[in-house]
Design a protein around this motif. Structure first.
Motif, PDB file in Angstrom:
ATOM      1  N   VAL A 265       1.042  -1.107   0.154  1.00  0.00           N
ATOM      2  CA  VAL A 265       0.056  -0.022   0.015  1.00  0.00           C
ATOM      3  C   VAL A 265       0.954   1.283   0.031  1.00  0.00           C
ATOM      4  CG1 VAL A 265       0.000   0.125   2.459  1.00  0.00           C
ATOM      5  CG2 VAL A 265      -2.023   0.914   1.164  1.00  0.00           C
ATOM      6  N   ASP A 266       0.160   2.367  -0.469  1.00  0.00           N
ATOM      7  CA  ASP A 266       1.101   3.399  -0.591  1.00  0.00           C
ATOM      8  C   ASP A 266       1.026   4.317   0.446  1.00  0.00           C
ATOM      9  OD1 ASP A 266       1.838   2.832  -2.985  1.00  0.00           O
ATOM     10  OD2 ASP A 266       0.360   3.901  -4.183  1.00  0.00           O
ATOM     11  N   ASP A 267       0.258   4.127   1.620  1.00  0.00           N
ATOM     12  CA  ASP A 267       0.052   4.909   2.534  1.00  0.00           C
ATOM     13  C   ASP A 267       1.234   4.522   3.729  1.00  0.00           C
ATOM     14  OD1 ASP A 267      -2.627   6.396   2.251  1.00  0.00           O
ATOM     15  OD2 ASP A 267      -2.926   4.128   1.634  1.00  0.00           O
ATOM     16  N   ASN A 268       1.530   5.828   4.648  1.00  0.00           N
ATOM     17  CA  ASN A 268       2.921   5.548   5.417  1.00  0.00           C
ATOM     18  C   ASN A 268       2.293   4.744   6.907  1.00  0.00           C
ATOM     19  OD1 ASN A 268       4.714   6.526   3.822  1.00  0.00           O
ATOM     20  ND2 ASN A 268       4.192   8.689   4.370  1.00  0.00           N
ATOM     21  N   GLU A 269       1.112   5.188   7.359  1.00  0.00           N
ATOM     22  CA  GLU A 269       0.709   4.529   8.592  1.00  0.00           C
ATOM     23  C   GLU A 269      -0.777   4.135   8.565  1.00  0.00           C
ATOM     24  OE1 GLU A 269       2.121   4.021  11.393  1.00  0.00           O
ATOM     25  OE2 GLU A 269       4.123   4.669  10.537  1.00  0.00           O
ATOM     26  N   ILE A 270      -1.018   3.053   9.086  1.00  0.00           N
ATOM     27  CA  ILE A 270      -2.697   2.645   9.055  1.00  0.00           C
ATOM     28  C   ILE A 270      -2.766   1.995  10.298  1.00  0.00           C
ATOM     29  CG2 ILE A 270      -4.022   0.782   8.063  1.00  0.00           C
ATOM     30  CD1 ILE A 270      -2.174   0.558   5.671  1.00  0.00           C
ATOM     31  N   ASN A 289     -13.979  -3.649  20.226  1.00  0.00           N
ATOM     32  CA  ASN A 289     -12.754  -3.122  19.530  1.00  0.00           C
ATOM     33  C   ASN A 289     -13.147  -1.967  18.734  1.00  0.00           C
ATOM     34  OD1 ASN A 289     -10.661  -5.546  19.975  1.00  0.00           O
ATOM     35  ND2 ASN A 289     -12.342  -6.389  19.522  1.00  0.00           N
ATOM     36  N   GLN A 290     -12.461  -1.043  18.522  1.00  0.00           N
ATOM     37  CA  GLN A 290     -12.684   0.195  17.536  1.00  0.00           C
ATOM     38  C   GLN A 290     -11.483   0.244  16.877  1.00  0.00           C
ATOM     39  OE1 GLN A 290     -12.806   4.082  19.662  1.00  0.00           O
ATOM     40  NE2 GLN A 290     -11.851   2.890  21.417  1.00  0.00           N
ATOM     41  N   PHE A 291     -11.706   1.134  15.576  1.00  0.00           N
ATOM     42  CA  PHE A 291     -10.626   0.859  14.580  1.00  0.00           C
ATOM     43  C   PHE A 291     -10.904   2.306  13.513  1.00  0.00           C
ATOM     44  CE2 PHE A 291     -14.251  -1.382  12.721  1.00  0.00           C
ATOM     45  CZ  PHE A 291     -14.202  -0.771  11.345  1.00  0.00           C
ATOM     46  N   SER A 292      -9.818   2.268  12.817  1.00  0.00           N
ATOM     47  CA  SER A 292      -9.771   3.310  11.628  1.00  0.00           C
ATOM     48  C   SER A 292      -9.355   2.541  10.549  1.00  0.00           C
ATOM     49  CB  SER A 292      -9.161   4.375  11.838  1.00  0.00           C
ATOM     50  OG  SER A 292      -7.791   4.363  12.019  1.00  0.00           O
ATOM     51  N   VAL A 293      -9.687   3.247   9.200  1.00  0.00           N
ATOM     52  CA  VAL A 293      -9.198   2.243   8.203  1.00  0.00           C
ATOM     53  C   VAL A 293      -8.690   3.160   6.968  1.00  0.00           C
ATOM     54  CG1 VAL A 293     -11.483   2.450   7.125  1.00  0.00           C
ATOM     55  CG2 VAL A 293     -10.151   0.602   6.529  1.00  0.00           C
ATOM     56  N   THR A 294      -7.949   2.474   6.173  1.00  0.00           N
ATOM     57  CA  THR A 294      -7.403   3.093   4.932  1.00  0.00           C
ATOM     58  C   THR A 294      -7.756   2.197   3.664  1.00  0.00           C
ATOM     59  OG1 THR A 294      -5.468   4.280   6.238  1.00  0.00           O
ATOM     60  CG2 THR A 294      -5.242   4.062   3.770  1.00  0.00           C
ATOM     61  N   GLU A 295      -8.094   2.850   2.859  1.00  0.00           N
ATOM     62  CA  GLU A 295      -8.843   2.088   1.540  1.00  0.00           C
ATOM     63  C   GLU A 295      -7.642   2.291   0.308  1.00  0.00           C
ATOM     64  OE1 GLU A 295     -12.411   2.158  -1.480  1.00  0.00           O
ATOM     65  OE2 GLU A 295     -12.236   3.594   0.303  1.00  0.00           O
ATOM     66  N   TYR A 296      -7.567   1.206  -0.478  1.00  0.00           N
ATOM     67  CA  TYR A 296      -6.826   0.985  -1.467  1.00  0.00           C
ATOM     68  C   TYR A 296      -7.522   0.193  -2.650  1.00  0.00           C
ATOM     69  CZ  TYR A 296      -2.705   0.299  -4.620  1.00  0.00           C
ATOM     70  OH  TYR A 296      -1.614   0.093  -5.444  1.00  0.00           O
ATOM     71  N   PHE A 297      -7.557   0.590  -3.786  1.00  0.00           N
ATOM     72  CA  PHE A 297      -8.018  -0.092  -4.924  1.00  0.00           C
ATOM     73  C   PHE A 297      -7.058  -0.502  -5.908  1.00  0.00           C
ATOM     74  CE2 PHE A 297     -10.214   0.124  -9.085  1.00  0.00           C
ATOM     75  CZ  PHE A 297     -10.849  -1.249  -8.853  1.00  0.00           C
ATOM     76  N   SER A 298      -7.077  -1.478  -6.307  1.00  0.00           N
ATOM     77  CA  SER A 298      -6.097  -1.805  -7.532  1.00  0.00           C
ATOM     78  C   SER A 298      -6.794  -2.436  -8.779  1.00  0.00           C
ATOM     79  CB  SER A 298      -5.147  -3.195  -6.927  1.00  0.00           C
ATOM     80  OG  SER A 298      -4.103  -3.573  -7.851  1.00  0.00           O
ATOM     81  N   PRO A 299      -6.896  -1.571  -9.785  1.00  0.00           N
ATOM     82  CA  PRO A 299      -7.613  -2.117 -10.833  1.00  0.00           C
ATOM     83  C   PRO A 299      -6.712  -3.270 -11.591  1.00  0.00           C
ATOM     84  CG  PRO A 299      -6.223   0.029 -11.316  1.00  0.00           C
ATOM     85  CD  PRO A 299      -6.214  -0.454  -9.970  1.00  0.00           C
ATOM     86  N   MET A 300      -7.641  -3.883 -12.329  1.00  0.00           N
ATOM     87  CA  MET A 300      -7.171  -5.298 -13.000  1.00  0.00           C
ATOM     88  C   MET A 300      -6.460  -4.561 -14.541  1.00  0.00           C
ATOM     89  SD  MET A 300      -7.828  -7.818 -11.314  1.00  0.00           S
ATOM     90  CE  MET A 300      -7.459  -9.196 -12.756  1.00  0.00           C
ATOM     91  N   THR A 301      -5.213  -5.227 -14.732  1.00  0.00           N
ATOM     92  CA  THR A 301      -4.662  -5.175 -15.683  1.00  0.00           C
ATOM     93  C   THR A 301      -4.172  -6.377 -16.697  1.00  0.00           C
ATOM     94  OG1 THR A 301      -2.368  -5.006 -14.779  1.00  0.00           O
ATOM     95  CG2 THR A 301      -3.587  -2.826 -14.790  1.00  0.00           C
ATOM     96  N   ASP A 302      -3.662  -6.238 -17.700  1.00  0.00           N
ATOM     97  CA  ASP A 302      -3.307  -7.403 -18.493  1.00  0.00           C
ATOM     98  C   ASP A 302      -2.181  -8.022 -17.943  1.00  0.00           C
ATOM     99  OD1 ASP A 302      -5.197  -6.906 -20.255  1.00  0.00           O
ATOM    100  OD2 ASP A 302      -3.675  -5.861 -21.392  1.00  0.00           O
TER     101      ASP A 302
END
Length: 372
Positions: A265-270, A289-302
């Motif tokens: 993932v490209d984020d420094n801290e999660i 439990n409690q939490f926070s989140v970081t989202e990342y999307f990876s598109p499909m390629t050939d």
């Protein structure tokens, strides 16, 4: 001076004779305003006293070997239930495919209405029994032939059924509770439970697997007052594209520690999942439990060889948060109430005297005008 007179001399509220008291309309007006102000302030002060407040404390998490419940309620509007699989893996090496835990799959029509229900443990047991039945054949050659023939029949039936469901616009809603070990790991929802050849024949390639989803609820334990789960209500709808969604609920590892591309993932801290204990005013303790989140999307390629999926990667914080409900003391309430009521009474008394003197000055006749 007698004792009675000495006690009377201490009276801070002397009474005047009735005929010496003067009641005015301005005094009545100020009195009504004062009563309204005091009643309003009393109501707000009482409500403030009756409401609870929370105190937060942090300490080292000493829990070991417990189960982490993951509550999921996710809709996949473009994937039939026959191809949806819930898989989990943790850092201890435990890998479960198509979990046979308390998970339900609800079949949805194109309008999103429920048309059927399936319990994952029943499906797994049926597949397991069928596999054991084939395994108990007497001769190895005949077993392999029958197994291959049976697989072909099952695959053909599966392909036809799923293609018809896709043509009808069926979807699937996955909900229930995943009981996983209290260690770092991830769970994901995908089509990984299918045979790769079957999946290829159904979707004609990974680019046609639409993992659009709506997260109605995702939590790591029961909810307490004031908790905010950041993924609740999240909707990610894909149009004419596909890819993999990754929700990181953990700290990012360094590239040298990453053994699989799913952790990149490209984020420094999660943020981590933070163990939390909520103590009600009734002394009842709610572990969650409690939490926070970081989202990342990876598109499909050939060049991507994996199948689309929705990943949830999590880790646990070594610090636990204790939240305790408390109520303000009664002495504190009485002190504030006396200050409010006494201050309002004193202010209205000053206002009454000022208004009386002002009206008296305006209505008092001028002595010089009488001499003329």
């Amino acid at each position: 001076m007698g004792v009675k007179q000495a006690i009377q001399s201490l009276d801070a509220f002397p009474r005047a004779e009735e005929h010496l008291l003067l009641k005015t309309q301005s005094g009545a007006f100020v009195s009504v305003i004062g009563l309204v102000i005091m009643a309003t302030l009393f109501y707000h002060e009482l409500a403030y006293y009756l409401t609870t407040y929370t105190v937060h404390q942090m300490s080292v998490d000493l829990k070991r070997g417990e189960i982490l419940p993951i509550h999921v309620n996710i809709t996949f509007p473009s994937l039939p239930c026959d191809v949806v699989s819930v898989d989990a893996i943790d850092m201890s090496g435990k890998h479960e495919v198509d979990l046979d835990t308390n998970i339900w799959k609800l079949r949805l029509n194109s309008q999103g209405h429920i048309t059927g229900t399936e319990y994952l443990s029943d499906l797994v047991e049926k597949e397991h029994d069928a596999h054991n039945h084939d395994h108990d054949k007497d001769h190895k050659d005949s077993h392999e032939e029958q197994h291959a023939h049976g697989f072909d029949d099952a695959a053909e039936t599966m392909i036809k059924k799923v293609k018809q469901a896709l043509a009808n616009g069926e979807g699937c809603r996955v909900y229930g509770v995943l009981d996983v070990q209290r260690v770092a790991g991830n769970f994901h929802i995908s089509v990984h439970g299918l045979n790769i050849f079957v999946a290829q024949m159904i979707f004609d390639g990974a680019k046609h697997v639409n993992v659009s989803h709506i997260i109605h609820d995702l939590s790591f334990g029961p909810k307490y007052p004031g908790i905010h789960n950041p993924l609740d209500g999240t909707a990610r709808i894909l149009h004419e594209t596909s890819g993999t969604f990754k929700y990181y609920i953990k700290k990012r590892k360094s590239p040298s520690d990453i053994s699989s591309t799913i952790f990149v993932v490209d984020d420094n801290e999660i943020s981590l999942i933070v163990p939390t204990e909520y103590s009600y005013i009734s002394k009842e303790v709610l572990p969650t439990n409690q939490f926070s989140v970081t989202e990342y999307f990876s598109p499909m390629t050939d060049f991507v060889r994996t199948w689309p999926a929705v990943y949830f990667l999590y880790d646990l914080s070594p610090i636990t948060v204790a939240i305790k409900e408390e109520r303000r003391s009664f002495i504190h309430f009485i002190t504030r109430l006396c200050a409010i009521l006494g201050g309002t009474f004193a202010l209205t008394g000053m206002l009454d005297r000022w208004m009386y003197r002002l009206l008296e000055a305006l209505t008092k006749p001028n002595p010089r005008s009488g001499l003329l």
